[in-house]
Design an enzyme around this catalytic site. Structure first.
Site, short mmCIF file in Angstrom:
data_model
loop_
_atom_site.label_atom_id
_atom_site.label_comp_id
_atom_site.label_asym_id
_atom_site.label_seq_id
_atom_site.Cartn_x
_atom_site.Cartn_y
_atom_site.Cartn_z
N VAL A 11 -2.08 2.01 -10.55
CA VAL A 11 -1.34 0.84 -10.09
C VAL A 11 -0.11 1.27 -9.30
CG1 VAL A 11 -2.09 -0.68 -11.97
CG2 VAL A 11 -0.07 0.76 -12.28
N CYS A 12 0.45 0.32 -8.53
CA CYS A 12 1.70 0.57 -7.82
C CYS A 12 2.78 0.84 -8.86
CB CYS A 12 2.11 -0.64 -6.99
SG CYS A 12 1.01 -0.96 -5.61
N PRO A 13 3.74 1.73 -8.67
CA PRO A 13 3.91 2.53 -7.45
C PRO A 13 3.20 3.88 -7.51
CG PRO A 13 5.81 2.87 -8.87
CD PRO A 13 4.85 1.97 -9.62
N TYR A 14 2.42 4.14 -8.60
CA TYR A 14 1.79 5.47 -8.71
C TYR A 14 0.82 5.73 -7.58
CZ TYR A 14 4.03 5.18 -13.16
OH TYR A 14 4.98 5.04 -14.12
N ASN A 44 -0.32 -2.00 0.46
CA ASN A 44 0.96 -1.33 0.25
C ASN A 44 0.91 0.14 0.65
OD1 ASN A 44 2.22 -3.60 -0.70
ND2 ASN A 44 1.76 -3.16 -2.86
#
Ligand code: SF4
Ligand code: SF4
Ligand code: SF4
Lengths: 79, 255
Positions: A11-14, A44
């Protein structure tokens, strides 16, 4: 040969953090193929890559909710 | 806004023990002000001067144009399409404190998420972008179609097709496109009028689309002229609009 980075399940931000770390290992001009399983994360990551000066060579949906980005690493002049 | 300029500047509040319910606090409401209870009447003038030194002014209350609120906007929020804070400051500098038939609230949101609730204010601005596609730049990846939460896009012959009746003008499609195929056809603020919260909440009605800041200031000016001329004492703007009719109100305000 293009390198591959499988970010399905991340998931964001990974997603972008791992993309960045992987890109650091590549030489300028080399391609990286990234797999993601979420369209918002795909947007993103591709936006962040572009804003850091890298080039999106291809972006498409593979079967079943999987998105693939092919990016060419550009060494950016940070002057 | 942080509490630090206040803490440095106002000995009146600093001298209060922090355990006492009198330290500066955010009331947690929608007015976005700092509330400082327990200041003695005779010290109010001194406190006002201290605050002025820190660039803070006392918020208007009563039947007045209240301090204008805003969402964070550009550059803080990544969804933002406008600098809501600077427009709010501009409105505040011109109109805040005006004496009117009743309280009057205004707010600015920088995208259709409407975080500062423009539909619940006498005047609410909400930034929006109408997208159009440059088909030549589109590579047909379909990402924007997946991103659009309103299902306003469908792929047709390998390119996205926009259903304007579903589009909420949020620009998510523009921001997701890897080739910048979506461009802004029009952008500006949608204007809502006559909304309020409280005992009898009513939603403001959209009276204009894609206005710029200058036009927005003009709309507020005409709205206040109309309110001052026709509003009865203690009549909120929304009640006035319902009494005289929205067509008459819109004709006067939009001219
Ligand atoms: S209204 Fe939009 S720009 Fe403003 S804070 Fe909410 S999401 Fe961000
Ligand atoms: S502006 Fe928002 S609602 Fe309209 S098509 Fe684009 S993503 Fe969908
Ligand atoms: S994201 Fe851009 S390139 Fe992909 S389908 Fe939408 S408009 Fe075309």
């Amino acid at each position: 040969m293009t390198e591959e980075l499988d970010l399905r399940g991340e998931v964001c931000p990974y997603t972008f953090v791992k993309t960045k770390l992987r890109l650091e290992e590549l030489d300028s001009g080399q391609d990286l193929t990234i797999l993601l399983d979420d369209s918002a994360a795909t947007a993103n990551v591709s936006r962040s890559l572009r804003s850091e000066g890298h080039e999106i060579l291809d972006l498409k949906a593979l079967s079943g909710e999987v998105w693939q980005i092919v990016v060419k690493k550009n060494e950016i002049d940070l002057q | 806004m942080t509490s630090s300029p206040y803490a440095c500047a106002c000995p009146a509040a600093q001298s209060l023990p922090t355990s006492f319910p009198g330290s500066p606090r955010w009331p947690g409401g929608t007015a976005q002000g700092i509330e400082i209870p327990w200041i003695k009447f005779k010290e109010i003038e001194a406190a006002r001067k201290d605050l002025a030194g820190a660039g803070l002014t006392l918020g208007p209350c009563g039947p007045r144009f209240r301090t204008v609120t805003a969402c964070p906007g550009l550059p803080v929020c990544r969804r933002a399409l406008a600098d809501s804070q600077s427009f709010a400051r501009q409105i505040d500098q011109k109109f805040s404190g005006w004496l009117l038939p009743h309280k009057f609230k205004a707010t600015v949101s920088a995208c259709p998420n409407a975080c500062s609730r423009p539909q619940e204010n006498e005047i609410g601005f909400c930034a929006a972008v109408q997208p159009y596609m440059e088909a030549d730049a589109c590579m047909g990846c379909g990402l924007c179609v997946d991103i659009c939460r309103e299902k306003a896009l469908v792929l047709q012959d390998g390119k996205p097709l926009l259903d304007k009746s579903r589009c909420v003008l949020c620009a998510d499609c523009m921001q997701s496109c890897p080739t910048d195929a979506w461009k802004a056809e029009r952008m500006g603020y949608a204007v809502y009028a006559g909304g309020k919260n409280g005992r009898h909440p009513t939603q403001g009605e959209k009276i204009a689309d894609f206005v710029n800041e200058e036009q927005g200031m003009m709309i507020i000016q005409r709205c206040l002229d109309f309110y001052l001329q026709h509003g009865k004492k203690r009549e909120r703007l929304g009640d006035l609009i319902r009494r005289v009719g929205r067509d008459e109100f819109k004709a006067a305000v939009l001219q």
